[in-house]
Write a protein that holds these residues in place. Structure first.
Motif, PDB file in Angstrom:
ATOM      1  N   TYR A   4       0.885  -1.234   0.197  1.00  0.00           N
ATOM      2  CA  TYR A   4      -0.005   0.032   0.140  1.00  0.00           C
ATOM      3  C   TYR A   4       0.955   1.250  -0.052  1.00  0.00           C
ATOM      4  O   TYR A   4       0.329   2.230  -0.478  1.00  0.00           O
ATOM      5  CB  TYR A   4      -0.927  -0.004   1.103  1.00  0.00           C
ATOM      6  CG  TYR A   4      -0.166   0.162   2.421  1.00  0.00           C
ATOM      7  CD1 TYR A   4       0.403   1.233   3.305  1.00  0.00           C
ATOM      8  CD2 TYR A   4      -0.207  -1.090   3.176  1.00  0.00           C
ATOM      9  CE1 TYR A   4       0.648   1.242   4.436  1.00  0.00           C
ATOM     10  CE2 TYR A   4       0.537  -1.185   4.660  1.00  0.00           C
ATOM     11  CZ  TYR A   4       0.745   0.163   4.926  1.00  0.00           C
ATOM     12  OH  TYR A   4       1.226   0.297   6.260  1.00  0.00           O
ATOM     13  N   GLN A   5       2.069   1.240   0.463  1.00  0.00           N
ATOM     14  CA  GLN A   5       3.034   2.397   0.443  1.00  0.00           C
ATOM     15  C   GLN A   5       3.255   3.201  -0.840  1.00  0.00           C
ATOM     16  O   GLN A   5       3.662   4.261  -0.772  1.00  0.00           O
ATOM     17  CB  GLN A   5       4.127   2.184   1.368  1.00  0.00           C
ATOM     18  CG  GLN A   5       4.002   1.835   2.706  1.00  0.00           C
ATOM     19  CD  GLN A   5       5.517   1.282   3.224  1.00  0.00           C
ATOM     20  OE1 GLN A   5       6.414   1.269   2.578  1.00  0.00           O
ATOM     21  NE2 GLN A   5       5.504   1.141   4.802  1.00  0.00           N
ATOM     22  N   VAL A  52       0.795   6.142  -0.936  1.00  0.00           N
ATOM     23  CA  VAL A  52       0.755   6.959   0.294  1.00  0.00           C
ATOM     24  C   VAL A  52       1.841   8.178   0.063  1.00  0.00           C
ATOM     25  O   VAL A  52       2.962   8.013  -0.300  1.00  0.00           O
ATOM     26  CB  VAL A  52       1.044   6.253   1.503  1.00  0.00           C
ATOM     27  CG1 VAL A  52       0.646   7.268   2.727  1.00  0.00           C
ATOM     28  CG2 VAL A  52      -0.007   5.077   1.719  1.00  0.00           C
ATOM     29  N   ASP A  53       1.445   9.547   0.452  1.00  0.00           N
ATOM     30  CA  ASP A  53       2.095  10.634   0.458  1.00  0.00           C
ATOM     31  C   ASP A  53       3.306  10.390   1.283  1.00  0.00           C
ATOM     32  O   ASP A  53       3.105   9.642   2.449  1.00  0.00           O
ATOM     33  CB  ASP A  53       1.361  11.838   0.789  1.00  0.00           C
ATOM     34  CG  ASP A  53       2.387  12.891   0.730  1.00  0.00           C
ATOM     35  OD1 ASP A  53       2.269  13.644  -0.431  1.00  0.00           O
ATOM     36  OD2 ASP A  53       2.960  13.631   1.554  1.00  0.00           O
ATOM     37  N   LYS A  54       4.604  10.859   1.131  1.00  0.00           N
ATOM     38  CA  LYS A  54       5.776  10.280   1.994  1.00  0.00           C
ATOM     39  C   LYS A  54       5.595  10.914   3.403  1.00  0.00           C
ATOM     40  O   LYS A  54       5.983  10.242   4.449  1.00  0.00           O
ATOM     41  CB  LYS A  54       6.976  11.072   1.421  1.00  0.00           C
ATOM     42  CG  LYS A  54       7.404  10.426   0.135  1.00  0.00           C
ATOM     43  CD  LYS A  54       8.870  10.921  -0.376  1.00  0.00           C
ATOM     44  CE  LYS A  54       9.255  10.468  -1.755  1.00  0.00           C
ATOM     45  NZ  LYS A  54      10.506  11.153  -2.248  1.00  0.00           N
ATOM     46  N   ASP A  72       2.940  10.974   5.023  1.00  0.00           N
ATOM     47  CA  ASP A  72       1.996  10.185   5.721  1.00  0.00           C
ATOM     48  C   ASP A  72       2.293   8.648   6.003  1.00  0.00           C
ATOM     49  O   ASP A  72       1.484   7.891   6.556  1.00  0.00           O
ATOM     50  CB  ASP A  72       0.366  10.270   4.827  1.00  0.00           C
ATOM     51  CG  ASP A  72      -0.071  11.594   5.179  1.00  0.00           C
ATOM     52  OD1 ASP A  72       0.158  12.463   6.083  1.00  0.00           O
ATOM     53  OD2 ASP A  72      -1.203  11.766   4.250  1.00  0.00           O
ATOM     54  N   ILE A  73       3.348   8.258   5.364  1.00  0.00           N
ATOM     55  CA  ILE A  73       3.699   6.868   5.435  1.00  0.00           C
ATOM     56  C   ILE A  73       3.710   6.435   7.042  1.00  0.00           C
ATOM     57  O   ILE A  73       3.389   5.446   7.261  1.00  0.00           O
ATOM     58  CB  ILE A  73       4.981   6.661   4.653  1.00  0.00           C
ATOM     59  CG1 ILE A  73       4.828   6.567   3.266  1.00  0.00           C
ATOM     60  CG2 ILE A  73       5.511   5.196   5.067  1.00  0.00           C
ATOM     61  CD1 ILE A  73       5.794   6.487   2.497  1.00  0.00           C
ATOM     62  N   THR A 111       0.244   6.088   8.241  1.00  0.00           N
ATOM     63  CA  THR A 111      -0.377   5.086   7.712  1.00  0.00           C
ATOM     64  C   THR A 111       0.008   3.699   8.298  1.00  0.00           C
ATOM     65  O   THR A 111      -0.490   2.784   8.604  1.00  0.00           O
ATOM     66  CB  THR A 111      -0.430   4.992   6.264  1.00  0.00           C
ATOM     67  OG1 THR A 111      -0.824   6.440   6.076  1.00  0.00           O
ATOM     68  CG2 THR A 111      -1.097   4.075   5.543  1.00  0.00           C
ATOM     69  N   ASN A 112       1.306   3.533   8.243  1.00  0.00           N
ATOM     70  CA  ASN A 112       1.803   2.309   9.045  1.00  0.00           C
ATOM     71  C   ASN A 112       1.296   1.768  10.503  1.00  0.00           C
ATOM     72  O   ASN A 112       1.191   0.949  10.678  1.00  0.00           O
ATOM     73  CB  ASN A 112       3.364   2.394   8.986  1.00  0.00           C
ATOM     74  CG  ASN A 112       4.027   2.422   7.646  1.00  0.00           C
ATOM     75  OD1 ASN A 112       3.276   1.818   6.537  1.00  0.00           O
ATOM     76  ND2 ASN A 112       5.264   2.729   7.297  1.00  0.00           N
ATOM     77  N   GLN A 133      -5.710  10.443   4.691  1.00  0.00           N
ATOM     78  CA  GLN A 133      -4.506   9.964   4.068  1.00  0.00           C
ATOM     79  C   GLN A 133      -4.531  10.548   2.688  1.00  0.00           C
ATOM     80  O   GLN A 133      -5.392  10.809   2.096  1.00  0.00           O
ATOM     81  CB  GLN A 133      -4.252   8.665   4.037  1.00  0.00           C
ATOM     82  CG  GLN A 133      -3.207   8.203   3.205  1.00  0.00           C
ATOM     83  CD  GLN A 133      -3.015   6.640   2.965  1.00  0.00           C
ATOM     84  OE1 GLN A 133      -2.970   5.929   3.657  1.00  0.00           O
ATOM     85  NE2 GLN A 133      -3.431   6.514   1.716  1.00  0.00           N
ATOM     86  N   THR A 178      -3.194  10.714  -0.974  1.00  0.00           N
ATOM     87  CA  THR A 178      -2.683   9.544  -2.011  1.00  0.00           C
ATOM     88  C   THR A 178      -2.284  10.116  -3.406  1.00  0.00           C
ATOM     89  O   THR A 178      -3.207  11.273  -3.503  1.00  0.00           O
ATOM     90  CB  THR A 178      -3.966   8.605  -1.996  1.00  0.00           C
ATOM     91  OG1 THR A 178      -4.174   8.016  -0.694  1.00  0.00           O
ATOM     92  CG2 THR A 178      -3.451   7.408  -3.017  1.00  0.00           C
TER      93      THR A 178
END
Length: 819
Positions: free
Chosen positions: A189-190, A193-195, A197-198, A201-202, A218, A220
């Protein structure tokens, strides 16, 4: 929301700080606005803090902003109002304009809580749905249903395996993100994802894999570099009690599209959403038998799932609701979603108010059952009931208010018209209430109103309703009655209200004056019946107060209002419209005149003779009693001196002081100046005050002593009708007690009145205070009072009030001996 009072800014006012705080600090926005009956004009009248927070406006800005401007667009807003007026309560979705020029999606739950002065009062609960779970669960028995929802859902639905790789995604996801299926499936999924927000999100992914549901936002990026803001709701996939991955719904909130997602990959995935819903969710078959419930249902009802399965949903409702709910569910079984309100019983017996949404389950174009989503509205209903109570009840007395009277009146007159019945309005006003309020203070005045209301509540029946109409005015609405029954009831009511009220250490008498109008004899509409009852009450006051009068065509009309009367009153002195008359006071021993009481009269060139009962209360209220009172003093003293100059034996002249005059800072100075300019010896001026004016003993004692130092005499007027405390008789320099005419007039037939007079005269003799009896009208009155050695007699037996030029003739022609 003033069982609120009205003012120009807020239609509803909260009766206590707790309810105000409850309204202000509710988590969801709440507004109250008014809508005129043309359904084209609306105005905010109450707004809570959450509304300001969600819109970015201040309360003042919102109050000055039209609801039609704030909610969506004007056309859709007023279309919604038209439907709301028809339905009385309505739930809909719309947009709200914020100060950042954003359109924020909301759900509006509105209800008409009042209809007054041709305007609807509307209570609206607003829910921000831009960040909520767009999840409405549905139990399906076939994988085909989930696949249909999965592939055609406009939001992104995806699943991840336990390590975070995409296992599936619906077409809407591929279309929005602009990836092909083989480019995403199996990819972590990464990649999307915007850097920045990683890390967040993790953290959320780990939380879900640990068995928790979550919701987060998030940023995206699509394959072609388009930036999207997604709101993601995700739950663990639990199959045979093992977490095998993640299933999520991603809503594109960049363009603020709102939708409800139905997500299912299997019955196990569907059940995870079903069981984790914070609202009560239940499913039942076509016979209304419950087939499944979630945990929230168990929590809300107190029953275990095993106790609910197989039970009919309507059996959870109170008995008086079961037939209605059963009928509504039968209608929903025809295939149309339905929303309605009802209540259910908790296992332990408490009532839970709910709002229920029923959705048919359609598989292969056949309805096989229904889902229902149930929200607990108990607190909402409690707040609504409280606001309704505030809107229709007086906060001080807890009696129904004027708004409630208007609603009830429409129902009563419709029923009476249909059934050819009669009903009546009793308009009740407290006598001397303003004097009590001014002398004892507003808190004691409020306490008196509560005590009056308590007595009035005791006469309420199914056919008799009591309202506080405003101030010290009350209205009684009496159904299915006649004049004979009304006379008996009014006599009973009068006896109930004339009994003294215990106020701290005082006994206060506040009698009522009542006017009665009867439908349809005295009017066939509200305004006419109220006006005629008011007219009759006004007549009751004119003829002496503390009585009731039925409306009659020939009653004197109150043809002027307070505003017009005040204007005329201000000009009366300069136009020389006032004049004085004098009622002789006879020495009971010598039979000669002992003095006169100066009484003011007003002859207006428009309305003719206007009685003191009509203009003195207004003069006191407006402060005009000060110049009018000085005019009376000056002219009475001047006339008394003129009689002496004309060769008449000196005698005293009595002048009534109002409470405003008595508490003037410069009253002694004013009186001393008048006596000096008129050259009247102070011993011939008697100042009459009422018992209520002496209740502030410290101030009253100081004022009376200053007056006595001038040399004037002091008389207590209407003695025995006001307060029971007699301490001031020992403390104050009082020369006369004036026995009220209400005791004298009935002494021939009323044993109690005779005993009261005997007690007053005995008290005066022991304290060395002179006694004056007013209202002496018959020979029996004279004989009784002379036998008790009352000093001075005043009344129509001797003379009515006469003009100044008639006094010398009266003295020459009349000498009332003691024979």
């Amino acid at each position: 929301m003033s069982y609120f009072n009205s003012n120009e800014k807020n239609v509803l006012q909260f009766p206590n700080p707790e309810l105000k705080q409850l309204f202000q600090h509710m988590n969801n926005p709440i507004v109250i606005y008014e809508l005129d009956q043309s359904e084209k004009n609306a105005k905010f009248i109450q707004i809570n803090e959450a509304t300001c927070n969600i819109t970015g406006y201040t309360e003042e800005q919102l109050i000055n902003l039209s609801p039609a401007t704030l909610f969506g667009d004007t056309e859709s807003f007023f279309q919604y109002q038209t439907e709301l007026v028809k339905e009385k309560r309505l739930v809909t979705e719309n947009f709200i304009h914020t100060t950042q020029s954003k359109l924020l999606p909301i759900e509006i739950n509105a209800q008409i809580i009042a209809n007054r002065n041709n305007k609807y009062i509307i209570l609206a609960f607003i829910r921000d749905v831009s960040k909520r779970k767009h999840v409405a669960t549905m139990l399906v028995k076939r994988t085909k249903q989930f696949e249909s929802l999965f592939y055609y859902n406009p939001n992104i639905i995806f699943t991840l395996n336990a390590t975070g790789e995409f296992a599936s995604m619906n077409p809407a996801g591929f279309e929005l993100l602009q990836y092909e299926k083989n480019e995403l499936i199996g990819t972590h999924y990464q990649i999307l994802v915007d850097k920045e927000d990683i890390a967040h999100t993790n953290q959320q992914f780990k939380k879900i894999i640990s068995g928790y549901s979550t919701q987060f936002e998030q940023i995206t990026w699509s394959k072609l570099g388009d930036r999207y803001e997604l709101q993601i709701t995700a739950v663990p996939i639990i199959i045979e009690e093992e977490i095998t991955g993640v299933i999520g719904i991603a809503q594109d909130i960049t363009s603020e599209n709102r939708t409800k997602q139905l997500l299912e990959e299997s019955q196990q995935r569907y059940k995870s959403l079903f069981d984790n819903n914070i609202d009560m969710v239940a499913s039942f078959d076509m016979e209304e038998n419950l087939t499944d419930v979630n945990q929230a249902t168990e929590d809300m009802t107190g029953y275990k799932k095993s106790q609910l399965i197989g039970k009919k949903f309507s059996q959870l409702c109170p008995e008086n609701e079961q037939d209605r709910v059963k009928l509504l569910l039968e209608n929903a079984s025809d295939g149309q979603p339905m929303r309605f309100e009802t209540s259910i019983m908790h296992k332990e017996g408490s009532i839970i108010h709910i709002h229920i949404t029923v959705i048919p389950i359609v598989i292969d174009e056949k309805i096989i059952g229904m889902h229902c989503i149930i929200k607990n509205t108990t607190e909402h209903k409690k707040l609504t009931d409280q606001l309704n109570y505030i809107a229709y009840h007086d906060h001080l007395t807890a009696l129904p208010n004027q708004r409630s009277f208007e609603v009830d009146f429409d129902q009563v007159i419709a029923h009476a018209s249909k059934m050819k019945d009669k009903f009546a309005i009793i308009f009740l006003d407290l006598d001397r209430f303003k004097v009590i309020n001014d002398s004892l203070g507003h808190s004691q005045g409020d306490s008196l109103l509560k005590k009056v209301a308590k007595r009035l509540k005791s006469v309420r029946t199914e056919k008799i309703t009591v309202y506080r109409y405003g101030g010290d005015e009350f209205i009684l609405l009496i159904q299915e009655t006649n004049q004979h029954a009304l006379k008996q009831f009014a006599e009973k009511l009068l006896n109930l209200l004339v009994t003294p009220y215990q106020m701290d250490k005082l006994e206060i008498v506040s009698t009522p004056s009542m006017g009665i109008s009867i439908y349809p004899d005295d009017g066939v509409d509200k305004s006419t019946l109220i006006k005629n009852a008011d007219n009759a009450m006004y007549h009751a006051k004119r003829i002496g107060k503390s009585n009731f009068q039925f409306y009659q065509e020939q009653l004197p009309k109150k043809v002027y209002g307070d505003t017009e009367l005040e204007t005329l009153l201000r000009k009366a002195i300069e136009r020389e419209e006032f004049f004085l008359v004098y009622q002789p006071q006879i020495n009971a021993i010598t039979g000669h005149i002992d003095g006169v009481e100066a009484l003011i009269r007003w002859e207006n060139n428009i309305y003719g003779l206007i009685g003191p009962n009509d203009f003195i209360p207004l003069a006191e209220e407006t402060g005009l009693i000060i110049p009018i009172g000085e005019w009376v003093l000056r002219n009475a003293c001047s006339q008394a001196k003129q009689w002496q100059v004309d060769g008449m034996k000196p005698f005293s002249v009595s002048v009534n002081l109002s409470i405003r005059q008595f508490y003037q800072d410069n009253l002694p100075t004013v009186i001393e100046d008048i006596l000096t300019k008129t050259e009247l010896d102070p011993q011939y001026l008697v100042l009459e005050i009422t018992e209520s004016m002496a209740m502030d003993s410290t101030i009253a004692s100081n004022v009376l002593q200053q007056l006595k130092n001038i040399g004037v005499k002091i008389s207590i007027d209407d003695f025995g009708t006001g307060y029971s405390s007699l301490n001031y008789l020992k403390k104050f320099p009082i020369d006369y007690l004036k026995i009220d005419q209400s005791f004298v007039q009935d002494l021939s037939t009323d044993k109690d009145d005779r005993e009261i007079i005997e007690s007053i005269i005995m008290l005066g003799k022991k304290l060395g205070i002179g006694l004056i009896a007013e209202g002496v009208e018959t020979a029996d009155h004279v004989d009784f009072l002379k036998n008790l050695a009352c000093n001075v007699l005043q009344g129509y037996y001797y003379s009515k009030p006469i003009a100044a030029e008639q006094v010398p003739g009266f003295i020459q022609e009349s000498a009332f001996s003691n024979d």
